[in-house]
Every structure is written in C-alpha cells, then in structure tokens.
Design a protein around this motif. Structure first.
Motif, PDB file in Angstrom:
ATOM      1  N   ARG A  67      34.399 -43.086  -5.540  1.00 30.46           N
ATOM      2  CA  ARG A  67      33.902 -41.785  -6.135  1.00 30.46           C
ATOM      3  C   ARG A  67      32.254 -41.412  -5.721  1.00 30.46           C
ATOM      4  NH1 ARG A  67      29.792 -43.800  -9.062  1.00 30.46           N
ATOM      5  NH2 ARG A  67      30.028 -45.358 -10.527  1.00 30.46           N
ATOM      6  N   ILE A  70      27.242 -41.660  -9.538  1.00 31.22           N
ATOM      7  CA  ILE A  70      26.723 -41.156 -10.894  1.00 31.22           C
ATOM      8  C   ILE A  70      25.172 -41.187 -11.125  1.00 31.22           C
ATOM      9  CG2 ILE A  70      26.824 -41.365 -13.338  1.00 31.22           C
ATOM     10  CD1 ILE A  70      29.573 -42.424 -13.047  1.00 31.22           C
ATOM     11  N   GLU A 112      33.606 -35.918 -18.943  1.00 29.97           N
ATOM     12  CA  GLU A 112      33.820 -35.051 -17.479  1.00 29.97           C
ATOM     13  C   GLU A 112      33.052 -33.911 -17.740  1.00 29.97           C
ATOM     14  OE1 GLU A 112      34.803 -34.641 -13.916  1.00 29.97           O
ATOM     15  OE2 GLU A 112      35.673 -36.046 -15.213  1.00 29.97           O
ATOM     16  N   SER A 114      29.833 -33.754 -18.944  1.00 30.53           N
ATOM     17  CA  SER A 114      28.471 -34.067 -18.481  1.00 30.53           C
ATOM     18  C   SER A 114      28.403 -34.141 -17.114  1.00 30.53           C
ATOM     19  CB  SER A 114      28.171 -35.258 -19.406  1.00 30.53           C
ATOM     20  OG  SER A 114      28.877 -36.367 -18.679  1.00 30.53           O
ATOM     21  N   TYR A 115      29.444 -34.590 -16.594  1.00 32.09           N
ATOM     22  CA  TYR A 115      29.247 -34.802 -14.854  1.00 32.09           C
ATOM     23  C   TYR A 115      29.145 -33.300 -14.089  1.00 32.09           C
ATOM     24  CZ  TYR A 115      30.874 -39.666 -15.556  1.00 32.09           C
ATOM     25  OH  TYR A 115      31.004 -40.927 -16.042  1.00 32.09           O
ATOM     26  N   ARG A 116      29.939 -32.360 -14.807  1.00 28.25           N
ATOM     27  CA  ARG A 116      29.973 -31.109 -14.189  1.00 28.25           C
ATOM     28  C   ARG A 116      28.694 -30.121 -14.667  1.00 28.25           C
ATOM     29  NH1 ARG A 116      35.111 -30.626 -11.289  1.00 28.25           N
ATOM     30  NH2 ARG A 116      36.238 -32.481 -11.888  1.00 28.25           N
ATOM     31  N   ARG A 120      23.453 -31.708 -12.078  1.00 25.48           N
ATOM     32  CA  ARG A 120      23.899 -32.769 -11.660  1.00 25.48           C
ATOM     33  C   ARG A 120      24.785 -32.743 -10.386  1.00 25.48           C
ATOM     34  NH1 ARG A 120      25.887 -37.109 -15.991  1.00 25.48           N
ATOM     35  NH2 ARG A 120      24.894 -38.586 -14.287  1.00 25.48           N
ATOM     36  N   TYR A 127      29.596 -32.634  -7.417  1.00 21.21           N
ATOM     37  CA  TYR A 127      29.318 -33.037  -8.712  1.00 21.21           C
ATOM     38  C   TYR A 127      29.310 -34.709  -8.425  1.00 21.21           C
ATOM     39  CZ  TYR A 127      29.787 -28.509 -10.932  1.00 21.21           C
ATOM     40  OH  TYR A 127      29.419 -27.135 -11.291  1.00 21.21           O
ATOM     41  N   VAL A 128      28.659 -35.158  -9.399  1.00 15.75           N
ATOM     42  CA  VAL A 128      28.428 -36.554  -9.688  1.00 15.75           C
ATOM     43  C   VAL A 128      29.711 -37.142 -10.396  1.00 15.75           C
ATOM     44  CG1 VAL A 128      25.879 -36.606  -9.781  1.00 15.75           C
ATOM     45  CG2 VAL A 128      27.491 -36.603 -11.931  1.00 15.75           C
ATOM     46  N   GLY A 129      30.282 -38.416  -9.755  1.00 10.07           N
ATOM     47  CA  GLY A 129      31.187 -39.064 -10.769  1.00 10.07           C
ATOM     48  C   GLY A 129      32.650 -38.483 -10.342  1.00 10.07           C
ATOM     49  N   GLN A 130      32.944 -37.960  -8.984  1.00  9.74           N
ATOM     50  CA  GLN A 130      34.132 -37.369  -8.530  1.00  9.74           C
ATOM     51  C   GLN A 130      34.903 -38.155  -7.689  1.00  9.74           C
ATOM     52  OE1 GLN A 130      35.049 -34.462 -10.501  1.00  9.74           O
ATOM     53  NE2 GLN A 130      33.304 -35.325 -11.487  1.00  9.74           N
ATOM     54  N   VAL A 173      38.937 -38.961 -18.266  1.00 10.82           N
ATOM     55  CA  VAL A 173      37.880 -38.645 -17.073  1.00 10.82           C
ATOM     56  C   VAL A 173      38.637 -38.328 -16.070  1.00 10.82           C
ATOM     57  CG1 VAL A 173      35.936 -39.524 -15.848  1.00 10.82           C
ATOM     58  CG2 VAL A 173      36.069 -40.493 -18.075  1.00 10.82           C
TER      59      VAL A 173
END
Length: 437
Positions: A67, A70, A112, A114-116, A120, A127-130, A173
């Motif tokens: 991914r 983050i 999710e 919060s990641y988008r 971030r 985006y982070v964490g994808q 997630v």
C-alpha cells in the motif's frame, strides 16, 4: 466458554516436536481438556502424519498487499506515488459484494474516511493507506498459493467458487477488502474460469465490533495500556540510539517532547522500497536497524512487555473465533475461512501462537491454522506462518466471553480485564499463567 489448551504433538520414540497439535476432548465441569498424546507408530514424520489425517478446514489470516504509506518523514524529500500505481489489475477482477457480518449493508468506515482526507494526499496525488497494483498482484499470488495447496493438492476446496465452502471476512478498510477480492481471484483462477455462481460476499464489521485489528478506538483500557507500553519501548537504549541517528540524518529536531516514531519511519521507507521509490542513502544504510527496532516497539506495544504479556487485549476475540471454527469443523460446510487482516493483529496473533519470528510480517504475508481429524475422531492442528510449517505453543485459557460490555476497568495485579472490543474477557491470574501471557 470452555477453557482450552492445545497440547504439542510429540513424535513417538524420537522425542521430536512437530508443528502439529493433538486435541482430545474430555468434558469436565464444562471445560475442554486437550490431552498431550504421541503420534501413532509409523507416523514419525510430519508428512506421514498428515497423510493419515483428514483435513477439515483451514483458517487463513492474511495481511493486505502493498500500500501507499500511512506515515511519512516530513523533513526529507517525500516519495512520489503516482496515479499509475493505482487501479484494478484485470486478472484480479471478480464479482463481489460487501456486507456487514449480520448480513446488512456495509457500514461506513471511519478509518477509510480518515485516509481519504484531502490533507492526507501524498506527493504524486494519491491518498495514504491505499492498495497499489503491486499489492493486488501480491494478494493474487497468495490466492494462487492457496489454490495449489487446498484445491490441487489436498482437494479440500472445489475448483470453482462455492459460497457454502468459503467464508471471507475483512476489516472495513478498502485496501483489505480489495486484498480479499484479489486473493479470491487467484484462489479460484477467475482469470481463466468464468464466475458462474454470482458475486462472492466479503463480510465486514462496524468499527465498534471490529476484531481484525486491536480495537483501541473503542476500548479505553487497550488504548491506555498500549500508550504506556509504547512509551516503555521508546525509552529502551537500543531504540533511542537508532531514533537519534535517524533524526540526525533526517534533519529532524525534537521539540516539545515530539520525536520520530520508528514504526512510522519504517512505514515510509518500506513503502518506498516496495514501490521502487528512492530512499535517501544515509537512511537506507540504517534500514535493517530501523526494521529491528520498529518490530521490537510494535511487539511491546501490542503484546505488553515480555515479563507481563497481555495478549488477550490484542487478539482474545480472534482466538475465540479460531476456537469456534475448530469446534464446528465437522458440522460446518465452510472449508476455508479467509480473514483480510492487518500487521497490528497478525503480530500479536503470531506471538500468542508461539510462532512469531521477531520479523515484521510482510505485505501479503499469512498465518494459517489447519484442522485435521484422525480415524478415531481426535483433532490435530498445524500452523503455517508465511508458508512455513512451524512449531508453536497454541494455548489459551479463557473463563468467559459475554456480549458487549458497557464498562472498562483495569486491575493489573489480578490480571482481570474487562474490555469493550466486541467481547467481555475475564482472565484470572491462573489462566494468564497457563496461557503463557
């Protein structure tokens, strides 16, 4: 809930411990006693033992694929994650739907969301964490590995997808849901075999009842203890030394008690390495030490200090699920349970099963628990960690699991914990000692 132990299976005449466990049930005061026994004559090797046992089911806990990071180190040149890294690989496409574990519609994922957040977005525009294309391919390959073992070799599963054979659950997630999809595409070879039985269902839980990561969001006790334990880990001489070197090489200046968390540093650097993004040479030299220290910090944070483990906090509810799937193996139609999980759950789970190798579990790494039965009805457990059969200490002694608890309290002296992680767990001092916690 029954009190349970898993006893190590020992080779007859050789005294060699194998990565298999024998389970013999005895009902005594509603407790299940699992007695240690020897492998019957002629089954002195693990392969011979397995050839004479029937595989009932396998539970697979897989970490999501690669991914985007983050966390990033703000004081160095940021890595560039391009939109070309993202998007669905055609051979991982599969018709699926996402539902709540109750069968209702998919709940909203606050994590999710919060990641988008627009604050971030990484350099490059994603985006982070994808989950990236590399991560999708990793999960597809994990699925192909599972197909080779459980479809082609052991004939546990049908070659085509059957809803009554495979149960799929993911954290709510997106990277995990898509990871589950990619693994199922590899497992059932959907790139070559048309999917004729309708969409597969991936089950998720709302945040309050999530068990596929340590649920600090909804358990104040866990949040408090994890905060205390990570501070202990940060202050270890080895972690302080490496942190100071990283900060010096990153031009990071500690201010108001804020310093670089080596777990976050590792997250940034490993994401770069996985996706072919340049790592500053002076930090790449430290990567092995960063990896070691980050793993140590995470282990203490998630499991408690070595002298006082509290694994029930992190994975108690997951261990209950594992036990229930073993207990129901002969009655349930499900042959494969696939759980798209996170490193923060897999690490303490590996520790609790005695198979952790002190290394951070890689993207798309997995932990499998196979349940076998012999001709007289005894069950056997084999654990595989990242594809390797391992000898562990799969033991757990729990007193009660109730419905959602409404209160949380901590009593460390007696080792009694009540936590709102989806279940109420009471662990006595005797039980904690028996479980090696």
């Amino acid at each position: 809930m029954a009190s349970i132990k898993f006893a190590k299976l020992v080779s007859a005449g050789l005294g060699t411990s194998l990565g298999i466990y024998a389970i013999r049930h005895k009902q005594t005061h509603r407790n299940i006693v699992l007695a240690e026994r020897n492998i019957p004559e002629g089954l002195e090797t693990e392969s011979n033992a397995l050839n004479n046992l029937q595989l009932l089911n396998v539970q697979v806990f897989g970490r999501h694929g690669a991914r985007t990071p983050i966390h990033i180190i703000e004081t160095i040149e940021h890595g560039t994650y391009l939109p070309a890294f993202m998007g669905d690989l055609p051979y991982t496409q599969i018709d699926y739907e996402v539902k709540d574990v109750s069968g209702d519609v998919q709940p909203i994922s606050l994590m999710e969301n919060s990641y988008r957040d627009n604050n971030r977005i990484l350099k490059g525009g994603v985006y982070v964490g994808q989950l990236t294309k590399i991560g999708q391919d990793q999960m597809y390959m994990l699925g192909k590995t599972l197909r080779k073992k459980y479809v082609d070799e052991l004939k546990l599963l049908s070659p085509e997808i059957k809803d009554n054979e495979v149960y799929i659950r993911s954290s709510n997630v997106e990277r995990n849901i898509v990871s589950a999809r990619c693994a199922m595409a590899g497992l059932f070879n959907t790139a070559y075999t048309p999917q004729t039985n309708g969409p597969i269902t991936i089950y998720v839980s709302d945040a309050t009842n999530e068990i596929l990561y340590p649920n600090t969001y909804h358990c104040p006790t866990m949040r408090t203890l994890f905060g205390k334990w990570i501070k202990q880990a940060w202050n270890l001489p080895s972690t302080k030394r490496i942190r100071q070197q990283v900060q010096e090489r990153s031009d990071y200046v500690e201010k108001d008690g804020k310093f670089l968390n080596l777990i976050d540093v590792r997250d940034d650097l490993i994401a770069r390495k996985t996706h072919g993004i340049e790592i500053p040479n002076n930090l790449e030299e430290l990567l092995p030490e960063i990896e070691t220290c980050a793993t140590l910090i995470a282990t203490i944070q998630l499991c408690g200090p070595p002298e006082k483990r509290h694994l029930n906090l992190s994975v108690g509810p997951v261990l209950q699920v594992i036990q229930e799937n073993i207990d129901q193996a002969e009655k349930s139609s499900y042959k494969l349970f696939f759980y798209a999980s996170h490193d923060s759950m897999l690490l303490p789970l590996a520790v609790s099963l005695g198979v952790f190798d002190d290394k951070w579990i890689p993207f798309a790494g997995d932990l499998r628990i196979e349940c076998y039965r012999d001709t007289i009805g005894d069950k056997y457990i084999r654990t595989l960690y990242c594809g390797k059969s391992v000898i562990g200490e799969f033991r757990l002694d729990r007193k009660t699991y109730d419905d959602l608890c409404e209160t949380q309290k901590e009593d460390e002296e007696r080792h009694k914990l009540e936590l709102r992680t989806g279940y109420k767990i009471k662990i006595t001092e005797e039980a904690t000692t028996a479980a090696g916690m």
